[in-house]
Motif scaffolding. Structure first.
Motif, PDB file in Angstrom:
ATOM      1  N   PHE A 155      46.479  36.684  51.630  1.00  0.00           N
ATOM      2  CA  PHE A 155      46.813  35.923  50.417  1.00  0.00           C
ATOM      3  C   PHE A 155      47.377  36.766  49.269  1.00  0.00           C
ATOM      4  O   PHE A 155      47.786  36.215  48.249  1.00  0.00           O
ATOM      5  N   GLY A 156      47.371  38.090  49.406  1.00  0.00           N
ATOM      6  CA  GLY A 156      47.888  38.957  48.346  1.00  0.00           C
ATOM      7  C   GLY A 156      46.783  39.544  47.495  1.00  0.00           C
ATOM      8  O   GLY A 156      45.686  38.985  47.386  1.00  0.00           O
ATOM      9  N   LYS A 157      47.082  40.693  46.864  1.00  0.00           N
ATOM     10  CA  LYS A 157      46.082  41.459  46.102  1.00  0.00           C
ATOM     11  C   LYS A 157      45.509  40.667  44.933  1.00  0.00           C
ATOM     12  O   LYS A 157      44.295  40.571  44.761  1.00  0.00           O
ATOM     13  N   ASP A 158      46.369  40.076  44.089  1.00  0.00           N
ATOM     14  CA  ASP A 158      45.880  39.354  42.907  1.00  0.00           C
ATOM     15  C   ASP A 158      44.993  38.186  43.291  1.00  0.00           C
ATOM     16  O   ASP A 158      43.956  37.937  42.661  1.00  0.00           O
ATOM     17  N   MET A 159      45.389  37.448  44.326  1.00  0.00           N
ATOM     18  CA  MET A 159      44.602  36.291  44.768  1.00  0.00           C
ATOM     19  C   MET A 159      43.234  36.730  45.271  1.00  0.00           C
ATOM     20  O   MET A 159      42.216  36.104  44.971  1.00  0.00           O
ATOM     21  N   ALA A 160      43.196  37.825  46.021  1.00  0.00           N
ATOM     22  CA  ALA A 160      41.919  38.323  46.554  1.00  0.00           C
ATOM     23  C   ALA A 160      41.005  38.780  45.422  1.00  0.00           C
ATOM     24  O   ALA A 160      39.801  38.484  45.422  1.00  0.00           O
ATOM     25  N   ILE A 161      41.560  39.479  44.437  1.00  0.00           N
ATOM     26  CA  ILE A 161      40.743  39.975  43.321  1.00  0.00           C
ATOM     27  C   ILE A 161      40.205  38.813  42.480  1.00  0.00           C
ATOM     28  O   ILE A 161      39.026  38.779  42.128  1.00  0.00           O
ATOM     29  N   ILE A 162      41.064  37.840  42.187  1.00  0.00           N
ATOM     30  CA  ILE A 162      40.638  36.714  41.337  1.00  0.00           C
ATOM     31  C   ILE A 162      39.568  35.886  42.038  1.00  0.00           C
ATOM     32  O   ILE A 162      38.695  35.289  41.408  1.00  0.00           O
ATOM     33  N   ALA A 163      39.622  35.852  43.395  1.00  0.00           N
ATOM     34  CA  ALA A 163      38.684  35.035  44.166  1.00  0.00           C
ATOM     35  C   ALA A 163      37.352  35.721  44.391  1.00  0.00           C
ATOM     36  O   ALA A 163      36.310  35.061  44.486  1.00  0.00           O
ATOM     37  N   ALA A 164      37.351  37.052  44.496  1.00  0.00           N
ATOM     38  CA  ALA A 164      36.155  37.776  44.942  1.00  0.00           C
ATOM     39  C   ALA A 164      34.947  37.536  44.042  1.00  0.00           C
ATOM     40  O   ALA A 164      33.840  37.295  44.538  1.00  0.00           O
ATOM     41  N   ALA A 165      35.136  37.592  42.717  1.00  0.00           N
ATOM     42  CA  ALA A 165      33.982  37.466  41.810  1.00  0.00           C
ATOM     43  C   ALA A 165      33.332  36.085  41.874  1.00  0.00           C
ATOM     44  O   ALA A 165      32.119  35.984  42.077  1.00  0.00           O
TER      45      ALA A 165
ATOM     46  N   ARG B  44      33.199  43.020  28.215  1.00  0.00           N
ATOM     47  CA  ARG B  44      32.301  42.415  27.226  1.00  0.00           C
ATOM     48  C   ARG B  44      31.152  41.659  27.885  1.00  0.00           C
ATOM     49  O   ARG B  44      30.013  41.690  27.405  1.00  0.00           O
ATOM     50  N   SER B  45      31.424  40.973  28.982  1.00  0.00           N
ATOM     51  CA  SER B  45      30.378  40.185  29.640  1.00  0.00           C
ATOM     52  C   SER B  45      29.234  41.082  30.119  1.00  0.00           C
ATOM     53  O   SER B  45      28.057  40.735  29.987  1.00  0.00           O
ATOM     54  N   ILE B  46      29.576  42.269  30.660  1.00  0.00           N
ATOM     55  CA  ILE B  46      28.541  43.194  31.138  1.00  0.00           C
ATOM     56  C   ILE B  46      27.716  43.704  29.963  1.00  0.00           C
ATOM     57  O   ILE B  46      26.491  43.802  30.043  1.00  0.00           O
ATOM     58  N   VAL B  47      28.386  44.006  28.858  1.00  0.00           N
ATOM     59  CA  VAL B  47      27.681  44.483  27.655  1.00  0.00           C
ATOM     60  C   VAL B  47      26.676  43.432  27.189  1.00  0.00           C
ATOM     61  O   VAL B  47      25.515  43.747  26.882  1.00  0.00           O
ATOM     62  N   MET B  48      27.102  42.156  27.151  1.00  0.00           N
ATOM     63  CA  MET B  48      26.216  41.081  26.681  1.00  0.00           C
ATOM     64  C   MET B  48      25.008  40.913  27.602  1.00  0.00           C
ATOM     65  O   MET B  48      23.888  40.695  27.142  1.00  0.00           O
ATOM     66  N   ILE B  49      25.237  41.024  28.918  1.00  0.00           N
ATOM     67  CA  ILE B  49      24.118  40.912  29.869  1.00  0.00           C
ATOM     68  C   ILE B  49      23.130  42.060  29.653  1.00  0.00           C
ATOM     69  O   ILE B  49      21.918  41.855  29.620  1.00  0.00           O
TER      70      ILE B  49
ATOM     71  N   SER C 208      19.102  33.711  44.484  1.00  0.00           N
ATOM     72  CA  SER C 208      20.077  33.113  43.556  1.00  0.00           C
ATOM     73  C   SER C 208      20.068  33.812  42.207  1.00  0.00           C
ATOM     74  O   SER C 208      21.098  33.943  41.555  1.00  0.00           O
ATOM     75  N   VAL C 209      18.892  34.282  41.778  1.00  0.00           N
ATOM     76  CA  VAL C 209      18.821  35.017  40.503  1.00  0.00           C
ATOM     77  C   VAL C 209      19.681  36.274  40.591  1.00  0.00           C
ATOM     78  O   VAL C 209      20.453  36.598  39.687  1.00  0.00           O
ATOM     79  N   VAL C 210      19.571  36.972  41.733  1.00  0.00           N
ATOM     80  CA  VAL C 210      20.330  38.217  41.908  1.00  0.00           C
ATOM     81  C   VAL C 210      21.826  37.939  41.974  1.00  0.00           C
ATOM     82  O   VAL C 210      22.624  38.533  41.249  1.00  0.00           O
ATOM     83  N   ALA C 211      22.221  37.003  42.843  1.00  0.00           N
ATOM     84  CA  ALA C 211      23.657  36.772  43.098  1.00  0.00           C
ATOM     85  C   ALA C 211      24.319  36.019  41.961  1.00  0.00           C
ATOM     86  O   ALA C 211      25.207  36.535  41.271  1.00  0.00           O
ATOM     87  N   VAL C 212      23.883  34.779  41.748  1.00  0.00           N
ATOM     88  CA  VAL C 212      24.580  33.892  40.822  1.00  0.00           C
ATOM     89  C   VAL C 212      24.362  34.295  39.368  1.00  0.00           C
ATOM     90  O   VAL C 212      25.289  34.344  38.570  1.00  0.00           O
ATOM     91  N   THR C 213      23.094  34.591  39.050  1.00  0.00           N
ATOM     92  CA  THR C 213      22.784  34.825  37.644  1.00  0.00           C
ATOM     93  C   THR C 213      23.291  36.165  37.147  1.00  0.00           C
ATOM     94  O   THR C 213      23.827  36.262  36.056  1.00  0.00           O
ATOM     95  N   LEU C 214      23.122  37.207  37.952  1.00  0.00           N
ATOM     96  CA  LEU C 214      23.340  38.544  37.399  1.00  0.00           C
ATOM     97  C   LEU C 214      24.530  39.283  38.010  1.00  0.00           C
ATOM     98  O   LEU C 214      25.487  39.613  37.322  1.00  0.00           O
ATOM     99  N   VAL C 215      24.484  39.524  39.323  1.00  0.00           N
ATOM    100  CA  VAL C 215      25.449  40.434  39.940  1.00  0.00           C
ATOM    101  C   VAL C 215      26.869  39.891  39.872  1.00  0.00           C
ATOM    102  O   VAL C 215      27.821  40.635  39.672  1.00  0.00           O
ATOM    103  N   SER C 216      27.039  38.562  40.027  1.00  0.00           N
ATOM    104  CA  SER C 216      28.395  37.999  40.017  1.00  0.00           C
ATOM    105  C   SER C 216      29.102  38.272  38.689  1.00  0.00           C
ATOM    106  O   SER C 216      30.301  38.546  38.666  1.00  0.00           O
TER     107      SER C 216
END
Length: 394
Positions: free
Chosen positions: A110-120, A241-246, A375-383
């Motif tokens: 699918f291309g580099k940009d598509m893969a990066i935007i989808a991964a998170a 910024r999102s990582i700083v806030m977390i 779910s706390v690990v994956a959805v809430t924090l690491v993602s």
């Protein structure tokens, strides 16, 4: 015709309809899927493209993003994650599996940009999708940002049935085990849960109850938000910024400055969540039926790749920790679910398989805590952290 009250009322009605349909279908049709469908229909027919600005919710959403990230950090309980480290490691391996396959096979197809935007967003929830969407808009690729939201919305269509299957198989395995060895139930109920740690009083517990009003909690989160922005500026944007806030939320919670879930205590979760979820839909304003059709095909391709990655990486690790193939798979698939969907699916599996109250209690004790921690690990924090790293690569 369109003014602030009309715009707000229409958005609130759309959100309510999504909530009702999701509730009636037991989450099989996710709220965000219904809401996205209604917004798409609205944008293609009668809704103004700038309805979020007209309604005033776009400004509220900006505040909401900061508050929710601090709120997410406050839910990070170091002690419970250390105690359930096997679940944590299994979940992290599932995330590694998603990233490994999506960023390699996904890039080739699918291309580099598509893969990066989808991964998170594939590793977790809505905040990751929002971070990637904002990153795509910032570099002038708003159409790409929509993919992040479509993935977030469509995850349930793969996650719900596949996870339900694995949880049911795990329930059947456990029921067979306890029917062959009834002592397992006795051992489980005799287990001393009485290690009630006499934890020290937290700083926030010294604040007089009459001062702990919704305004107090809003003030605390506002001050922490300011602190986070100051740190972000001092770092010259080296960390997203999102990582700083977390991190600010985690630190404030660990030092006892705020309780877990401060946003709920502020009595503002309803309006803030409405604004946040509605703001997800702004990316759909410039889409067409043809572009959405193409996107859905790409998204399902990426979801299949991510699912294979989850199973390939979580099953062998989970089995090393003594989990069955079914349980390890279900833990890994929390990336596509999150609370309360994993809670509902686990209870559903228990109700289908267990025949007695004792069996239900035993199955719930064995399965539910693992799903919630996952779910706390994956959805809430690491993602969110993954999104904060990947957004720099766009």
């Amino acid at each position: 015709m369109w003014d602030i009250s009309t715009g707000f009322a229409v958005i609130a009605i759309i959100m309510l309809v999504g909530e009702i349909i999701s509730s009636k279908t037991g989450g099989k049709l996710p709220q965000m899927f219904i809401v996205a469908t209604l917004f798409l229909f609205g944008y293609w027919t009668f809704l103004p493209k700038d309805i979020l600005t007209i309604s005033g919710l776009s400004v509220v959403a900006e505040i909401c993003k900061i508050f929710i990230l601090i709120h997410v950090g406050s839910m990070f309980n170091v002690k419970s994650l250390i105690k359930d480290w096997r679940v944590v490691v299994t979940t992290l391996c599932a995330i590694v599996g998603i990233l490994a396959l999506v960023l390699t096979i996904g890039t080739v197809i699918f291309g580099k940009d598509m893969a990066i935007i989808a991964a998170a967003p594939l590793t977790g929830g809505g905040m990751a999708a929002m971070i990637m969407n904002e990153g795509a808009i910032a570099i002038g690729k708003s159409a790409l940002g929509v993919v992040a939201f479509v993935i977030f919305i469509m995850q349930g269509f793969v996650g719900f049935p596949v996870t339900a299957f694995f949880l049911r198989k795990e329930g059947e395995r456990l029921v067979e085990e306890i029917r062959n060895n009834p002592n397992l139930i006795k051992e489980s109920s005799t287990k001393s849960e009485g290690e009630q740690a006499t934890s020290k009083k937290k700083i926030y517990e010294y604040v007089p109850t009459k001062i702990c009003t919704p305004t107090y909690y809003l003030t605390v989160m506002g001050v922490l938000g300011c602190l986070g922005l100051i740190i972000f500026k001092l770092l010259n944007g080296a960390i997203d910024r999102s990582i700083v806030m977390i991190i600010v939320g985690v630190a404030a919670s660990q030092f006892g400055l705020i309780p877990p879930n401060p946003m709920n205590k502020s009595d503002s979760a309803g309006i803030l969540n409405l604004a946040l979820f509605a703001s997800f839909m702004s990316g759909f304003a410039d889409t067409t039926p043809a572009s959405i059709g193409q996107m859905v095909i790409v998204v399902f391709g990426l979801l299949i790749i991510a699912t294979v990655g989850i199973l390939l990486f979580s099953i062998p690790v989970g089995k090393k920790f003594g989990y069955s193939t079914w349980m390890a798979s279900a833990i890994g698939l929390n990336c596509f679910l999150g609370f309360p969907y994993n809670y509902n699916l686990t209870n559903e599996a228990v109700d289908v398989v267990a025949k007695t109250e004792e069996e239900k209690t035993y199955l719930t004790e064995q399965m539910l805590p693992k799903m919630i921690i996952g779910s706390v690990v994956a959805v809430t924090l690491v993602s969110c952290i993954v999104a904060g790293v990947l957004v720099k690569m766009l």
